[in-house]
Motif scaffolding. Sequence first.
Motif, PDB file in Angstrom:
ATOM      1  N   ARG A   1      42.373  38.460  35.156  1.00  0.00           N
ATOM      2  CA  ARG A   1      42.292  39.329  33.985  1.00  0.00           C
ATOM      3  C   ARG A   1      41.042  40.212  34.017  1.00  0.00           C
ATOM      4  O   ARG A   1      40.999  41.280  33.420  1.00  0.00           O
TER       5      ARG A   1
ATOM      6  N   ARG B   1      47.869  34.168  36.467  1.00  0.00           N
ATOM      7  CA  ARG B   1      49.043  34.347  35.603  1.00  0.00           C
ATOM      8  C   ARG B   1      48.953  35.539  34.634  1.00  0.00           C
ATOM      9  O   ARG B   1      49.948  36.250  34.470  1.00  0.00           O
ATOM     10  N   PRO B   2      47.807  35.765  33.995  1.00  0.00           N
ATOM     11  CA  PRO B   2      47.783  36.911  33.072  1.00  0.00           C
ATOM     12  C   PRO B   2      48.127  38.231  33.764  1.00  0.00           C
ATOM     13  O   PRO B   2      48.739  39.111  33.157  1.00  0.00           O
TER      14      PRO B   2
ATOM     15  N   ILE C   1      50.194  38.606  36.208  1.00  0.00           N
ATOM     16  CA  ILE C   1      51.650  38.630  36.403  1.00  0.00           C
ATOM     17  C   ILE C   1      52.337  38.822  35.045  1.00  0.00           C
ATOM     18  O   ILE C   1      53.274  39.605  34.905  1.00  0.00           O
ATOM     19  N   ASP C   2      51.849  38.099  34.028  1.00  0.00           N
ATOM     20  CA  ASP C   2      52.468  38.196  32.691  1.00  0.00           C
ATOM     21  C   ASP C   2      52.437  39.629  32.160  1.00  0.00           C
ATOM     22  O   ASP C   2      53.323  40.053  31.422  1.00  0.00           O
ATOM     23  N   GLN C   3      51.382  40.349  32.544  1.00  0.00           N
ATOM     24  CA  GLN C   3      51.291  41.739  32.059  1.00  0.00           C
ATOM     25  C   GLN C   3      52.078  42.718  32.926  1.00  0.00           C
ATOM     26  O   GLN C   3      52.051  43.917  32.683  1.00  0.00           O
TER      27      GLN C   3
ATOM     28  N   LEU D   1      56.116  38.225  40.079  1.00  0.00           N
ATOM     29  CA  LEU D   1      55.955  36.769  40.004  1.00  0.00           C
ATOM     30  C   LEU D   1      55.702  36.143  41.380  1.00  0.00           C
ATOM     31  O   LEU D   1      55.010  35.130  41.502  1.00  0.00           O
TER      32      LEU D   1
ATOM     33  N   GLN E   1      52.124  35.286  42.129  1.00  0.00           N
ATOM     34  CA  GLN E   1      51.311  34.421  41.248  1.00  0.00           C
ATOM     35  C   GLN E   1      50.872  33.141  41.959  1.00  0.00           C
ATOM     36  O   GLN E   1      51.673  32.447  42.571  1.00  0.00           O
TER      37      GLN E   1
ATOM     38  N   SER F   1      52.339  27.306  37.961  1.00  0.00           N
ATOM     39  CA  SER F   1      53.676  27.857  37.779  1.00  0.00           C
ATOM     40  C   SER F   1      53.936  29.004  38.745  1.00  0.00           C
ATOM     41  O   SER F   1      54.847  29.800  38.550  1.00  0.00           O
TER      42      SER F   1
END
Length: 324
Positions: free
Chosen positions: A212, A238-239, A241-243, A248, A251, A255
């Motif tokens: 991030r 992860r952040p 990828i989440d954004q 994915l 990542q 997860s």
Amino acid sequence: MNGNIWVVAEQWKGQISEITYEVMALGRELADGLGARLEAVLLGHNARSLAAGLGKADLVLYADHESLAEPNIEALMSALVQLMRERKPRAVLVPLTNVSMGLSTLVAAELELPVVNFCKDAKVVDGAVQATCVLYGGKIEATVATAGDSAILAVWPGARQADQGRSGASPAVEEVALELPAGLCIKLKRYLEPEMGEVDITQQQVLVAVGRGIQSKDNLEMAEELAEALGGAVCGSRPVIDQGWLPLSRQVGKSGMQVKPRLYLALGISGAPEHLEGMRGSDLIVAVNTDPAAPIFNEAHYGVVADALDLMPALAEKVKAAKG
Ligand SMILES: Cc1cc2nc3c(=O)[nH]c(=O)nc-3n(C[C@H](O)[C@H](O)[C@H](O)COP(=O)(O)OP(=O)(O)OC[C@H]3O[C@@H](n4cnc5c(N)ncnc54)[C@H](O)[C@@H]3O)c2cc1C
């Protein structure tokens, strides 16, 4: 109580998981420290041949049942509970991965035994097993001793080197009969594999990992340039990828993917346990973070307190210049 140390031998896609060997190494130390035997517990279906790889143990307890053909947590729990009731081991070490997660706590609840979750380490002190575990997402480390005659330890990846848990020796194998309840509630229908995408980060020798801290998708270009100069690929926490800044398939972590490159350059990543789980096996970890107290520095071999946005282009230039 038979006083032995057990390691649950995790399997994935017909192979013994790497973490099993890590946990075997730890189990061997505990068994030797207590003057006890190390026993590997292999639960599966038509999987007896896998016992041959568990030579670090004095004995492999192999239980075969069709319900154990897949990593079905309910079946594994029933099997382990049955064996523990019969044989009463002193400590049971369970790998803490996506595959075995939940097994330790379910078994502990069923048998009303203490469980130590997120164990980083364990040793024998005054004839008892003492474990070091992490709490509050890695912000606190605790040293704990368990009450009673038996306990379960859920062991995080990286507690020992996997090679320490391998052995060319042929272990004795004892086949044990199981009676599992009919009609288990959970049935696996199929696996959904994550798409690998154009780059398989698990196969890269050099990874430039962004978190991030890189602040915007536009700054990824600098990371790509650095990765190219180093001959590697970009991955993320992860952040990121989440954004939607990276797919994915890039990542790293609980997860995401487990990676083991020769160089893992972590830029603007705090070092949450879920991220560390995916990369702590890297040969060389270099972390760059503006916060000198960032937990990633506890894992990194080298740490740089700096702004990643300044460092990325400067480093890319240096690498390119050095390559000529
Ligand atoms: C069930 C579950 C599964 C999860 N699975 C995963 C997973 O697979 N992978 C994963 O990564 N996370 C996973 N997480 C999330 C995880 O808990 C963390 O939230 C996440 O790893 C934090 O990502 P980060 O380090 O990029 O962000 P942050 O924790 O926000 O850290 C950003 C860091 O950047 C630093 N920084 C800021 N600006 C700069 C700058 N300019 N230069 C340098 N440093 C800077 C900050 O000091 C900070 O340390 C999971 C969480 C749960 C609950």
